[in-house]
Design an enzyme around this catalytic site. Structure first.
Site, PDB file in Angstrom:
ATOM      1  CE1 TYR A 177      -3.249  -2.833   0.327  1.00  0.00           C
ATOM      2  CE2 TYR A 177      -3.714  -2.218   2.292  1.00  0.00           C
ATOM      3  CZ  TYR A 177      -3.885  -2.922   1.585  1.00  0.00           C
ATOM      4  OH  TYR A 177      -4.989  -4.034   1.648  1.00  0.00           O
ATOM      5  CG  LEU A 228     -19.498   0.773   3.733  1.00  0.00           C
ATOM      6  CD1 LEU A 228     -18.989   2.099   4.495  1.00  0.00           C
ATOM      7  CD2 LEU A 228     -20.786   0.428   4.057  1.00  0.00           C
ATOM      8  NE  ARG A 241     -12.663  -2.008  -4.388  1.00  0.00           N
ATOM      9  CZ  ARG A 241     -13.376  -3.070  -4.158  1.00  0.00           C
ATOM     10  NH1 ARG A 241     -14.673  -3.262  -4.240  1.00  0.00           N
ATOM     11  NH2 ARG A 241     -12.486  -4.360  -4.024  1.00  0.00           N
ATOM     12  N   GLY A 242     -17.209   2.602  -0.966  1.00  0.00           N
ATOM     13  CA  GLY A 242     -18.081   3.796  -0.684  1.00  0.00           C
ATOM     14  C   GLY A 242     -19.423   3.832  -1.728  1.00  0.00           C
ATOM     15  CB  SER A 277     -20.607   4.856   1.867  1.00  0.00           C
ATOM     16  OG  SER A 277     -20.634   5.810   0.862  1.00  0.00           O
TER      17      SER A 277
END
Length: 336
Positions: free
Chosen positions: A58, A211, A213-214, A217
């Site tokens: 990352y 979620l 990746r949003g 959400s």
């Protein structure tokens, strides 16, 4: 809000009912704020979150160093309660491009040595290859992690995004604490073969992408402009007609959330929590505000009527588009 705990499989550690996925604090979701990221990790630990998930690739080690700083600056009692989950094996170049996965035993030990240094810890609680290396038998990769367990550098062996057959082969080689894999209302592929296999073998699940990746959400809009360094700009589920279809699902979910007086994100996380005590959702909060919202899912109670309504609003396989671009889907043993 009361933080419940769960066990990662029959051999894994006891952790909080929700874990914190830290990837977005360093890369792949647009610009980041280091100070806010560290404050969010501190707030999560203070709230009782114990599982911190990262990957050595990352932002090429940035995320591990960020978590290391957060742990060093946290109160000793909070630092001691933290459990680290680390993925390794993804190969990247200075341009940030991806060039496969390396699961060779020598590479496993090399990756671990660097992760221990960046995190500033004497052991990693759960260690796993991010994706199956097609050129190295899983038995060899897991065997190398087991050697690290024997030497005290790793506590538990984990897996990531692998299918039922690979899970069985790995479990025949060493005790497996858990499988990290995407699982949400719109990503339910594990339910047919993978989840029954992990339950048969006593392996826990850490669910990422709860979620999507949003996407589910409740905060993502049709007209949102994504930065070039945001992975969602290239994700099939966030494109054109797919996005319009998927956000219609979110609006159906929003009606249920409003009736219960909670947010869409809390309903979506609560649904994953409802799927079993062997599942620990990873929340990808990058700010304290989003962390607080996500933790509120622990206070959401979903009864049979709620679950039926959610199922009707967002049926299995209702999402439009794959969860990754085609090239990345090819690396997922879990999809084969």
């Amino acid at each position: 809000m009361t933080m419940r705990t769960r066990t990662l499989g029959t051999t894994g550690p006891r952790v909080s009912a929700l874990g914190l996925g830290c990837m977005g604090m360093s890369a792949l979701y647009g610009d980041t704020d280091r100070a806010e990221s560290i404050a969010t990790v501190h707030a999560a630990l203070e709230a009782g979150v114990t599982l911190l998930d990262t990957g050595d690739f990352y932002a090429m080690g940035h995320n591990e160093m960020l978590i290391g700083e957060a742990l060093r600056t946290a109160p000793p009692a909070r630092r001691e309660q933290a459990r680290t989950s680390v993925k390794f094996g993804a190969l990247r170049d200075p341009d940030g491009d991806w060039s496969g996965y390396d699961g060779r035993p020598a590479a496993v030990k090399n990756f671990a040595a660097y992760s221990l240094q960046r995190l500033g810890v004497d052991h990693i609680d759960v260690y796993r290859i991010a994706r199956l290396d097609p050129d190295v038998p899983i038995e060899e990769t897991v065997g190398a992690i087991s050697e690290l367990v024997e030497k005290g550098y790793v506590r538990h062996v984990g897996l990531s995004e692998v299918g039922a057959e690979t899970i069985r082969r790995a479990a025949a080689t060493a005790p497996i604490a858990d499988l990290q894999i995407e699982y949400s209302l719109v990503s339910r592929g594990i339910e047919q073969e993978i989840l029954p296999t992990t339950r048969e073998l006593g392996i826990g699940i850490t669910a990422y992408g709860v979620l999507s990746r949003g996407l589910i959400s409740g905060h993502f809009s049709r007209d949102r402009q994504l930065a070039a360094n945001d992975l969602r700009a290239h994700s099939p589920r966030f494109q054109g007609d797919n996005l319009r279809h998927n956000l219609n699902l979110v609006e159906a979910l929003r009606k249920i959330a409003e009736q219960k007086g909670v947010s869409v994100a809390q309903i979506a996380i609560g649904w994953v929590l409802s799927r079993g005590e062997d599942i620990v959702p990873l929340i990808g909060a990058r700010t304290r505000e989003r962390l607080t919202e996500s933790l509120g899912a622990l206070d959401v109670t979903l009864d049979a009527a709620d679950l039926a309504a959610i199922e009707q609003a967002v049926p299995a396989d209702a999402a439009a588009g794959d969860r990754y671009p085609t090239a990345q889907m090819a690396h997922l043993d879990s999809e084969r």
